[in-house]
Write a protein that holds these residues in place. Sequence first.
Motif, mmCIF file in Angstrom:
data_model
loop_
_atom_site.group_PDB
_atom_site.id
_atom_site.type_symbol
_atom_site.label_atom_id
_atom_site.label_comp_id
_atom_site.label_asym_id
_atom_site.label_seq_id
_atom_site.Cartn_x
_atom_site.Cartn_y
_atom_site.Cartn_z
ATOM 1 N N PRO A 77 -4.034 -8.266 -11.727
ATOM 2 C CA PRO A 77 -5.279 -7.264 -12.023
ATOM 3 C C PRO A 77 -5.209 -5.956 -12.187
ATOM 4 O O PRO A 77 -3.870 -5.469 -12.267
ATOM 5 C CB PRO A 77 -5.152 -7.707 -10.642
ATOM 6 C CG PRO A 77 -4.060 -7.505 -9.474
ATOM 7 C CD PRO A 77 -3.461 -8.353 -10.799
ATOM 8 N N GLU A 78 -6.051 -5.213 -13.280
ATOM 9 C CA GLU A 78 -5.593 -4.279 -13.150
ATOM 10 C C GLU A 78 -5.254 -3.204 -12.189
ATOM 11 O O GLU A 78 -4.957 -2.288 -11.638
ATOM 12 C CB GLU A 78 -6.756 -3.206 -14.561
ATOM 13 C CG GLU A 78 -6.946 -3.518 -16.136
ATOM 14 C CD GLU A 78 -7.662 -3.216 -16.325
ATOM 15 O OE1 GLU A 78 -8.077 -2.235 -16.019
ATOM 16 O OE2 GLU A 78 -8.156 -3.858 -17.697
ATOM 17 N N ALA A 79 -6.464 -3.084 -11.028
ATOM 18 C CA ALA A 79 -5.523 -2.300 -9.762
ATOM 19 C C ALA A 79 -5.897 -3.277 -8.517
ATOM 20 O O ALA A 79 -6.410 -4.235 -8.330
ATOM 21 C CB ALA A 79 -6.990 -0.754 -9.825
ATOM 22 N N VAL A 80 -5.174 -2.805 -7.698
ATOM 23 C CA VAL A 80 -5.360 -3.156 -6.152
ATOM 24 C C VAL A 80 -5.919 -2.280 -5.408
ATOM 25 O O VAL A 80 -5.122 -1.064 -5.233
ATOM 26 C CB VAL A 80 -3.670 -3.430 -6.057
ATOM 27 C CG1 VAL A 80 -3.666 -4.123 -4.736
ATOM 28 C CG2 VAL A 80 -3.347 -4.727 -6.962
ATOM 29 N N CYS A 81 -6.667 -2.486 -4.733
ATOM 30 C CA CYS A 81 -7.452 -1.507 -3.386
ATOM 31 C C CYS A 81 -7.268 -2.341 -2.299
ATOM 32 O O CYS A 81 -6.929 -3.423 -1.886
ATOM 33 C CB CYS A 81 -8.626 -1.435 -3.376
ATOM 34 S SG CYS A 81 -9.646 -0.836 -2.675
ATOM 35 N N LEU A 82 -5.940 -1.408 -1.341
ATOM 36 C CA LEU A 82 -5.752 -1.722 -0.157
ATOM 37 C C LEU A 82 -6.499 -0.928 0.747
ATOM 38 O O LEU A 82 -7.155 -0.299 0.804
ATOM 39 C CB LEU A 82 -4.928 -1.108 0.029
ATOM 40 C CG LEU A 82 -2.941 -1.410 -0.839
ATOM 41 C CD1 LEU A 82 -2.109 -0.394 -0.783
ATOM 42 C CD2 LEU A 82 -3.486 -2.267 -1.201
ATOM 43 N N VAL A 83 -7.312 -2.101 1.138
ATOM 44 C CA VAL A 83 -8.386 -1.597 2.112
ATOM 45 C C VAL A 83 -7.919 -1.469 3.736
ATOM 46 O O VAL A 83 -8.519 -2.328 4.496
ATOM 47 C CB VAL A 83 -9.275 -3.001 2.013
ATOM 48 C CG1 VAL A 83 -10.776 -2.393 3.017
ATOM 49 C CG2 VAL A 83 -10.423 -3.684 0.767
ATOM 50 N N GLY A 84 -7.841 -0.130 3.916
ATOM 51 C CA GLY A 84 -7.138 0.348 4.611
ATOM 52 C C GLY A 84 -5.739 0.984 4.613
ATOM 53 O O GLY A 84 -4.992 0.689 3.946
ATOM 54 N N LYS A 85 -5.577 1.993 5.739
ATOM 55 C CA LYS A 85 -4.587 3.060 5.518
ATOM 56 C C LYS A 85 -2.993 2.302 5.771
ATOM 57 O O LYS A 85 -2.198 2.165 5.658
ATOM 58 C CB LYS A 85 -4.717 4.123 6.347
ATOM 59 C CG LYS A 85 -3.428 5.086 6.805
ATOM 60 C CD LYS A 85 -3.966 6.480 7.689
ATOM 61 C CE LYS A 85 -2.669 7.031 7.351
ATOM 62 N NZ LYS A 85 -2.407 7.747 8.611
#
Length: 282
Positions: free
Chosen positions: A150-158
């Motif tokens: 993927p172009e980006a990875v979004c981590l949903v939470g600290k």
Amino acid sequence: MPSQPSKRKRADDPAASTESLAAEKTRKGKRRRSKGYTSPSSYDHLPPLPDTIIPNLLCLFVGLNPGIQTATKGHPYAHPTNLYWLLLHASGLTPDRRLAPSEYVSLPEKYSLGNTNIVSRATKDGSELSKAEMVVGAGVLDEKVKEWKPEAVCLVGKSIWEAVWKWKHGRGIRKEEFKYGFQNETENMGRNNKDVGFFDGAKKGSKNQEGEDGKGRGWDGARVFVATSTSGLAAGLSRKEKEDIWAELGGWVKKRREERKQLIIKGKGGIVEPVEKENDVG
């Protein structure tokens, strides 16, 4: 005497409904929270939640692990107090409308978005996971990113970023090192060749993959975006603060969608050609 306008939010407003449910859940959270680590056998009767990933997504979202309702229904972020689907729409990631959790299967093909978790097993809440299994999960996640690119990875939470950081650096992240939003390109996930910078040799609008010469220049990895948790139990930030953080990612995805629709760059000569529409989202 004229009646006074109500200061309460409309009962049929889905955003207001989700927000009030989340607030109620937070008030009751101290009673209902689990007390600590729970063995995987406690929930092994629940079915696994499959990933929704295809190659070259714009963004892969990474949750902590499935909750009980999510695992039971088979839909990511299925709990009614979870803000995930609301924030996807509010940020422009699903610009046409707010999706229902059951519509998760449309994310990859229609919106170029995908879902996975850093830990696959279901629990009542995140406190029933161990720090060690989250760190191990970060390594598994990195391999997924390397495979699917993927172009980006979004981590949903600290807490997810804390686990990834510990896996990458062998220590916990310091307070002054933490920030929401896009991280430094040195933190890219799934990188095949750490000697190549994220933008080195990659033309604007390309898919950030190996060169056409087949010599394996190496993939530069996926950019890491750290977002807020969407759980109804996470009350550290206001909804406005959460929306502002998610809006940064939404703006970036919107820009990349337009670039993917308009251009493709082939070869070293930088020949620009029009591209067919990738999906039906504007």
